[in-house]
Write a protein that holds these residues in place. Structure first.
Motif, PDB file in Angstrom:
ATOM      1  N   PRO A   1       0.812  -1.229   0.000  1.00 44.46           N
ATOM      2  CA  PRO A   1       0.000   0.000   0.000  1.00 44.46           C
ATOM      3  C   PRO A   1       0.842   1.275   0.000  1.00 44.46           C
ATOM      4  O   PRO A   1       0.493   2.257  -0.651  1.00 44.46           O
TER       5      PRO A   1
ATOM      6  N   SER B   1       2.060   1.822  -3.374  1.00 44.47           N
ATOM      7  CA  SER B   1       0.940   2.285  -4.189  1.00 44.47           C
ATOM      8  C   SER B   1       0.718   3.781  -3.991  1.00 44.47           C
ATOM      9  O   SER B   1       0.409   4.505  -4.947  1.00 44.47           O
TER      10      SER B   1
ATOM     11  N   GLY C   1      -7.151   7.171  -0.485  1.00 43.85           N
ATOM     12  CA  GLY C   1      -7.653   5.909  -1.028  1.00 43.85           C
ATOM     13  C   GLY C   1      -6.751   4.748  -0.692  1.00 43.85           C
ATOM     14  O   GLY C   1      -7.224   3.658  -0.327  1.00 43.85           O
ATOM     15  N   THR C   2      -5.444   4.947  -0.784  1.00 44.20           N
ATOM     16  CA  THR C   2      -4.508   3.868  -0.491  1.00 44.20           C
ATOM     17  C   THR C   2      -4.512   3.535   0.994  1.00 44.20           C
ATOM     18  O   THR C   2      -4.346   2.370   1.372  1.00 44.20           O
TER      19      THR C   2
ATOM     20  N   ALA D   1      -7.424   1.379   1.522  1.00 42.60           N
ATOM     21  CA  ALA D   1      -7.129   0.053   0.986  1.00 42.60           C
ATOM     22  C   ALA D   1      -6.222  -0.727   1.931  1.00 42.60           C
ATOM     23  O   ALA D   1      -6.344  -1.949   2.053  1.00 42.60           O
TER      24      ALA D   1
ATOM     25  N   ARG E   1      -9.002  -3.749   0.106  1.00 42.58           N
ATOM     26  CA  ARG E   1      -8.855  -3.307  -1.276  1.00 42.58           C
ATOM     27  C   ARG E   1     -10.202  -3.154  -1.973  1.00 42.58           C
ATOM     28  O   ARG E   1     -10.481  -2.149  -2.626  1.00 42.58           O
TER      29      ARG E   1
ATOM     30  N   ALA F   1     -12.229  -0.152  -0.871  1.00 46.07           N
ATOM     31  CA  ALA F   1     -11.706   1.121  -1.356  1.00 46.07           C
ATOM     32  C   ALA F   1     -12.092   1.353  -2.818  1.00 46.07           C
ATOM     33  O   ALA F   1     -12.568   2.434  -3.185  1.00 46.07           O
TER      34      ALA F   1
ATOM     35  N   SER G   1      -8.450   7.968  -7.347  1.00 46.55           N
ATOM     36  CA  SER G   1      -8.195   7.111  -6.186  1.00 46.55           C
ATOM     37  C   SER G   1      -8.602   5.680  -6.475  1.00 46.55           C
ATOM     38  O   SER G   1      -7.911   4.729  -6.088  1.00 46.55           O
TER      39      SER G   1
ATOM     40  N   CYS H   1      -6.060   2.357  -6.373  1.00 45.21           N
ATOM     41  CA  CYS H   1      -6.395   1.181  -5.564  1.00 45.21           C
ATOM     42  C   CYS H   1      -6.596  -0.046  -6.443  1.00 45.21           C
ATOM     43  O   CYS H   1      -6.256  -1.171  -6.050  1.00 45.21           O
TER      44      CYS H   1
ATOM     45  N   TYR I   1      -4.992  -3.758  -6.197  1.00 41.09           N
ATOM     46  CA  TYR I   1      -5.914  -4.884  -6.056  1.00 41.09           C
ATOM     47  C   TYR I   1      -5.760  -5.875  -7.205  1.00 41.09           C
ATOM     48  O   TYR I   1      -5.735  -7.105  -6.996  1.00 41.09           O
TER      49      TYR I   1
END
Length: 496
Positions: free
Chosen positions: A195, A198, A359-360, A363, A368, A371, A410, A414, A418
């Motif tokens: 994450p 990400s 968003g991350t 997640a 995940r 999100a 976002s 994510c 994912y």
């Protein structure tokens, strides 16, 4: 994989992991500059037909495809190609002013962007499958050189047709870069830090939008802008050459010695004694365990052969299609707000950055699938809410649109995380390529949805709002991958 336990002991700030993330994030920073470049390279300057009337004459209609025959009457005649005069005070040159992409040729401007997106779509199909067959690293290097050479070619295009061809090939390279860069990074990073990575790479995508605004403000000639944003991709292969091939892919392709060499190289950089990190016996065991499962060459059809893979592929495809469908519709239509394009681009990029980080974080701590689904639904709701805002409240309308685009961004960040975790290593790049193909298909279809405003001005926004909501809800039925190991084979996916 048994070696996962050894790798999980590494930190994101271990020397090898830090270099991997930094090096692979560098080319991602300029991805948005190519995807959204046409906002500036295809900007439409004020124009009029050439006549004995001046551009500032109050009697001469601005942005008109007709001209007065004389000042003594209101009679007009259609403007012919080559007779259009542009106000180049803001933009020295654009593809619109150079090739007269206005009036009856206005559709060619949209064709140029659709051609680029079509190239991205084809790149998703080709480079995802090639990476699962020949490796992530070699395909990544190829894509970087393709972006550099084709982007430079576009800057020297002698005509519109050549420009479209070069942009198509640039789009192919951009997609191959994104899907292989993100996956190669993920396969070298311990799961607990995915994450965070990400967030870093999502921030790079947002920063690219701000860079685009700054460079476009300084360089007002489209050819020099195109060239300036393409030349750095000749440097990136030198940096990426240092990055080793994914050990996961090497093990599945039975190249155990090379996998061991790469893992020991990572261990030496992190200050570990060779032989105490991963042994040849550990990798040989993994190779034998997966020898029957990964012997065949992967194809896109493998994404639909089994129930588990079919469910994952269809669910993720809906998510990617809807997010791109609405995202690019909002991103490429910012000129309608009437503000400075450079300022709007900075606002859009700056707003996306914190939303992508948010968003991350969701997640990483909530899940995940939650999100991805949440941001798709929220973006759809905000787009629909913009319909209730009076047209004279442009600032409020802009604010809601910025939030909607930020939520879509976002969702995309994510979804990258994912998607990489849901697909097994043997089909990871094929799956990333296919879902990215669906993403680009959404971008290609978006201009067609814009055409529905001929029937009702509000209809495009209704479509762009409803589609993310309808496609975001089924994501909740997919497996959650929070704190899960990456899977390597289709059998492991079916057993999940």
């Amino acid at each position: 994989m048994a070696v996962n336990e050894a790798l999980e002991k590494d930190s994101l700030f271990s020397p090898f992991q830090s270099i991997i993330v930094s090096t692979l994030s560098a080319p991602i920073t300029l991805v948005a500059t190519h995807s959204l470049m046409q906002i500036f390279t295809a900007a439409v300057p004020p124009y009029n037909c050439q006549s004995n009337l001046t551009l500032e004459d109050p009697y001469l209609p601005k942005d008109s495809c007709n001209r007065y025959i004389s000042l003594l009457s209101n009679d007009t005649e259609a403007c012919k190609q080559g007779e259009i005069k542009y106000d180049l005070s803001l933009y020295t040159s654009t593809i619109v002013s150079e090739w007269d992409l206005v009036c009856e040729r206005e559709w060619m401007k949209e064709l140029a962007q659709s051609t680029y997106m079509a190239g991205v779509l084809v790149g998703a199909i080709i480079y995802g499958t090639l990476a699962d067959r020949f490796g992530r690293r070699i395909v990544l290097l190829t894509c970087l050189l393709q972006i550099a050479s084709m982007g430079t070619g576009a800057a020297f295009s002698p005509n519109f047709s050549a420009y479209c061809i070069f942009r198509f090939l640039t789009g192919m390279g951009i997609c191959g870069l994104v899907i292989n860069d993100l996956s190669l990074t993920m396969e070298w990073i311990p799961k607990k830090y995915r994450p965070t990575v990400s967030i870093i790479q999502g921030a790079c995508l947002s920063i690219g939008q701000i860079i685009l605004a700054g460079v476009a403000y300084a360089i007002t000639d489209w050819r020099w802008l195109q060239l300036t944003l393409s030349l750095p991709y000749f440097i990136f292969p030198i940096l990426i050459w240092w990055v080793p091939e994914s050990y996961r892919w090497l093990v599945l392709r039975k190249r155990t010695q090379q996998a061991l060499f790469n893992l020991n190289r990572a261990a030496r950089i992190n200050g570990k004694k060779e032989g105490t990190f991963v042994t040849l016996e550990m990798l040989t065991h993994e190779t034998e365990k997966n020898s029957t499962k990964a012997s065949s060459k992967p194809t896109p059809f493998d994404l639909f052969r089994t129930p588990g893979m079919r469910k994952v592929t269809i669910g993720l495809s809906m998510s990617w299609f809807s997010s791109s469908f609405s995202f690019f519709a909002l991103a490429m239509d910012i000129q309608r707000f009437g503000f400075s394009l450079h300022l709007l681009q900075v606002i859009f990029g700056s707003t996306e950055l914190p939303l992508r980080i948010l968003g991350t974080i969701i997640a990483a701590y909530v899940g995940r699938r939650y999100a991805v689904s949440l941001f798709l639904v929220l973006s759809g709701v905000f787009i629909l809410c913009s319909l209730a805002i009076p047209s004279d409240l442009k600032l409020l309308h802009l604010s809601v649109t910025v939030l909607a685009k930020g939520f879509l961004g976002s969702s995309i960040v994510c979804a990258y995380l994912y998607t990489g975790e849901l697909f097994p290593t043997v089909l990871r790049q094929t799956g990333m390529g296919f879902t990215n193909m669906m993403m680009r298909l959404g971008a290609v279809v978006a201009p067609l949805a814009m055409m529905t405003k001929v029937y009702a001005p509000f209809l495009p926004l209704v479509i762009f709002g409803v589609v993310p909501i309808l496609c975001g809800l089924p994501i909740l039925w997919l497996p959650e991958t929070l704190n899960s190991q990456l899977l390597d084979t289709v059998e492991e996916v079916e057993a999940r």
